[in-house]
Design a protein around this motif. Structure first.
Motif, PDB file in Angstrom:
ATOM      1  N   GLN A  41       0.831  -1.096  -0.166  1.00 36.72           N
ATOM      2  CA  GLN A  41      -0.240   0.267  -0.202  1.00 36.72           C
ATOM      3  C   GLN A  41       1.155   1.321   0.008  1.00 36.72           C
ATOM      4  O   GLN A  41       0.424   2.484  -0.583  1.00 36.72           O
ATOM      5  N   ALA A  42       1.832   1.359   0.162  1.00 36.61           N
ATOM      6  CA  ALA A  42       3.101   2.639   0.981  1.00 36.61           C
ATOM      7  C   ALA A  42       4.072   2.795  -0.444  1.00 36.61           C
ATOM      8  O   ALA A  42       5.016   3.900  -0.110  1.00 36.61           O
ATOM      9  N   ASP A  43       3.266   1.591  -1.601  1.00 40.08           N
ATOM     10  CA  ASP A  43       3.830   1.700  -2.978  1.00 40.08           C
ATOM     11  C   ASP A  43       5.602   1.786  -2.984  1.00 40.08           C
ATOM     12  O   ASP A  43       6.190   1.788  -3.586  1.00 40.08           O
ATOM     13  N   VAL A  44       5.722   0.623  -2.078  1.00 35.41           N
ATOM     14  CA  VAL A  44       7.223  -0.420  -1.282  1.00 35.41           C
ATOM     15  C   VAL A  44       7.463  -0.965  -3.414  1.00 35.41           C
ATOM     16  O   VAL A  44       8.632  -1.438  -3.886  1.00 35.41           O
ATOM     17  N   GLY A  45       6.073  -1.567  -3.366  1.00 38.07           N
ATOM     18  CA  GLY A  45       5.852  -2.678  -4.273  1.00 38.07           C
ATOM     19  C   GLY A  45       6.480  -3.651  -3.813  1.00 38.07           C
ATOM     20  O   GLY A  45       6.027  -4.161  -3.348  1.00 38.07           O
ATOM     21  N   VAL A  46       5.585  -5.034  -5.058  1.00 40.67           N
ATOM     22  CA  VAL A  46       4.855  -6.233  -4.737  1.00 40.67           C
ATOM     23  C   VAL A  46       6.763  -6.958  -4.368  1.00 40.67           C
ATOM     24  O   VAL A  46       7.171  -7.854  -3.327  1.00 40.67           O
ATOM     25  N   THR A  47       7.533  -6.739  -5.253  1.00 39.89           N
ATOM     26  CA  THR A  47       8.705  -7.777  -6.128  1.00 39.89           C
ATOM     27  C   THR A  47       9.868  -7.042  -4.555  1.00 39.89           C
ATOM     28  O   THR A  47      10.389  -8.193  -3.759  1.00 39.89           O
ATOM     29  N   ALA A  48      10.082  -5.913  -4.042  1.00 40.20           N
ATOM     30  CA  ALA A  48      10.987  -5.398  -2.696  1.00 40.20           C
ATOM     31  C   ALA A  48      10.135  -5.761  -1.714  1.00 40.20           C
ATOM     32  O   ALA A  48      10.319  -6.394  -0.956  1.00 40.20           O
ATOM     33  N   THR A  49       8.647  -5.771  -1.710  1.00 37.70           N
ATOM     34  CA  THR A  49       8.327  -6.059  -0.407  1.00 37.70           C
ATOM     35  C   THR A  49       8.362  -7.638  -0.005  1.00 37.70           C
ATOM     36  O   THR A  49       8.967  -7.426   0.943  1.00 37.70           O
ATOM     37  N   SER A  50       8.043  -8.145  -0.819  1.00 37.79           N
ATOM     38  CA  SER A  50       8.417 -10.082  -1.022  1.00 37.79           C
ATOM     39  C   SER A  50       9.931 -10.102  -0.456  1.00 37.79           C
ATOM     40  O   SER A  50       9.950 -10.752   0.392  1.00 37.79           O
ATOM     41  N   ARG A  51      10.932  -9.009  -0.732  1.00 37.56           N
ATOM     42  CA  ARG A  51      12.651  -9.632  -0.432  1.00 37.56           C
ATOM     43  C   ARG A  51      12.752  -9.482   1.145  1.00 37.56           C
ATOM     44  O   ARG A  51      12.971  -9.974   1.846  1.00 37.56           O
ATOM     45  N   ILE A  52      11.668  -8.255   1.333  1.00 37.17           N
ATOM     46  CA  ILE A  52      11.852  -7.605   3.062  1.00 37.17           C
ATOM     47  C   ILE A  52      11.535  -8.561   3.736  1.00 37.17           C
ATOM     48  O   ILE A  52      12.068  -8.850   5.116  1.00 37.17           O
TER      49      ILE A  52
END
Ligand SMILES: Nc1nc2c(ncn2[C@@H]2O[C@H](COP(=O)(O)OP(=O)(O)OP(=O)(O)O)[C@@H](O)[C@H]2O)c(=O)[nH]1
Ligand SMILES: [Mg+2]
Length: 301
Positions: A41-52
């Motif tokens: 929701q905070a625009d971090v993006g799906v790919t970056a979010t999964s990694r985080i």
């Protein structure tokens, strides 16, 4: 240069979910799902979010973290790490150095040239601006006004002139006058138009032919467009060797989370951020300050 104060407020609001982690709820699947959703929701993006999320889960197990508050600290650390792997210094190693500003229409290239000119002039550097947007006469007029207000010199060509030659001339002029830095504005261009992207490649090649060296090719991205910026960056990177990103309009944007998507998906450092329309409204990007500002919840809300 300015310090950041309230300009990241809109982005901070989009991260406000994380203030809830201070309430010491247990770490379970429900919480992980909520964190994942909040990052997206905070625009971090799906790919970056999964990694985080992946890193957070591994580390929290290792450290046997059992409270959500400790996850918030871990998240801060992880977000800072993801941004700190890049060198955010600007390269002044050319003699003179040429910094070329590129990007799609209206992202803030010309304003960013002016802001950098103002910053460097204040540090007593002799700066020459190259009006490489020869597409319309108004573009060099806009840059000329900025040059006057920032104490920089301007080299311009006729409307429709070859931008490569204008930038080349500015570099020769800078060398003759002992100026250390040439800031080259370029016309906004659609990243999907291959002839326009080839023109950029030529600009960099020609600028390197004379006395100067292109030490920075800076992609200017508008933070308000969020995830679209990633596609722009990928396309520009195919034509020129981008050395850094200037992320503008963070003052009005709630999509500052895009910074983490850029860091995770592109190997291009964010070097400067734009936080307003004035010539002072530019600051060097500092991962530590950025993360602390957007995840700063003084009172639980
Ligand atoms: N709020 C805010 N506005 C900005 C910022 N940077 C640029 N702008 C505004 O964005 C608009 C476009 O800026 P320009 O610098 O002309 O953009 P450009 O990329 O040179 O545009 P073209 O040359 O037409 O492609 C102007 O109204 C600027 O004042 C910023 O950091 N914050
Ligand atoms: Mg412009």
């Amino acid at each position: 240069m300015k310090k950041i104060s309230t300009e990241l407020e809109n982005t901070r609001k989009t991260f406000s979910f994380f203030s809830r982690l201070k309430r010491n709820s247990p770490v379970d699947n429900g919480l992980w799902n909520e964190i994942e959703e909040a990052l997206i929701q905070a625009d971090v993006g799906v790919t970056a979010t999964s990694r985080i999320i992946e890193v957070l889960q591994v580390k929290s197990k290792e450290l046997r973290l059992s409270t959500s508050e400790s996850i918030l600290d871990l998240l801060k650390e992880q977000l800072k790490n993801s941004l700190q792997k890049f060198n955010t210094e600007l390269d002044s190693g050319g003699d003179p150095s040429v910094w070329v500003f590129v990007g799609v229409n209206g992202v803030g290239k010309t304003t960013s040239v002016a802001k950098v000119a103002n910053w460097k002039s204040n540090e007593n550097e002799r700066v020459v601006l190259a009006a490489g947007d020869t597409f319309r006469a108004a573009a060099s007029e806009q840059l000329e006004k900025w040059a006057n207000s920032c104490g920089a010199e301007l080299i311009k060509g006729a409307e429709g002139a070859d931008p490569s030659s204008v930038i080349y001339d500015a570099t020769e002029y800078a060398q003759a006058k002992n100026a250390s830095l040439v800031l080259a504005d370029t016309a906004g261009r659609l990243h999907t138009k291959s002839n326009l992207m080839q023109e950029l490649e030529k600009i960099v090649r020609v600028a390197n032919k004379g006395s100067g060296t292109v030490t920075e090719v800076l992609l200017v991205l508008d933070a308000t467009v969020g995830q679209n910026g990633l596609q722009q960056a990928k396309s520009f990177a195919e034509s020129v060797d981008l050395t850094g990103i200037i992320l503008t309009k963070l003052d009005g944007s709630s999509k500052g989370g895009i910074i983490f998507a850029i860091a995770e998906e592109l190997a291009i450092p964010i070097k400067l951020i734009g936080i307003g329309e004035g010539k002072e409204d530019l600051i060097p990007f500092d991962p530590e300050i950025f993360v602390e500002k957007i995840l700063d919840f003084p009172e639980e809300s």
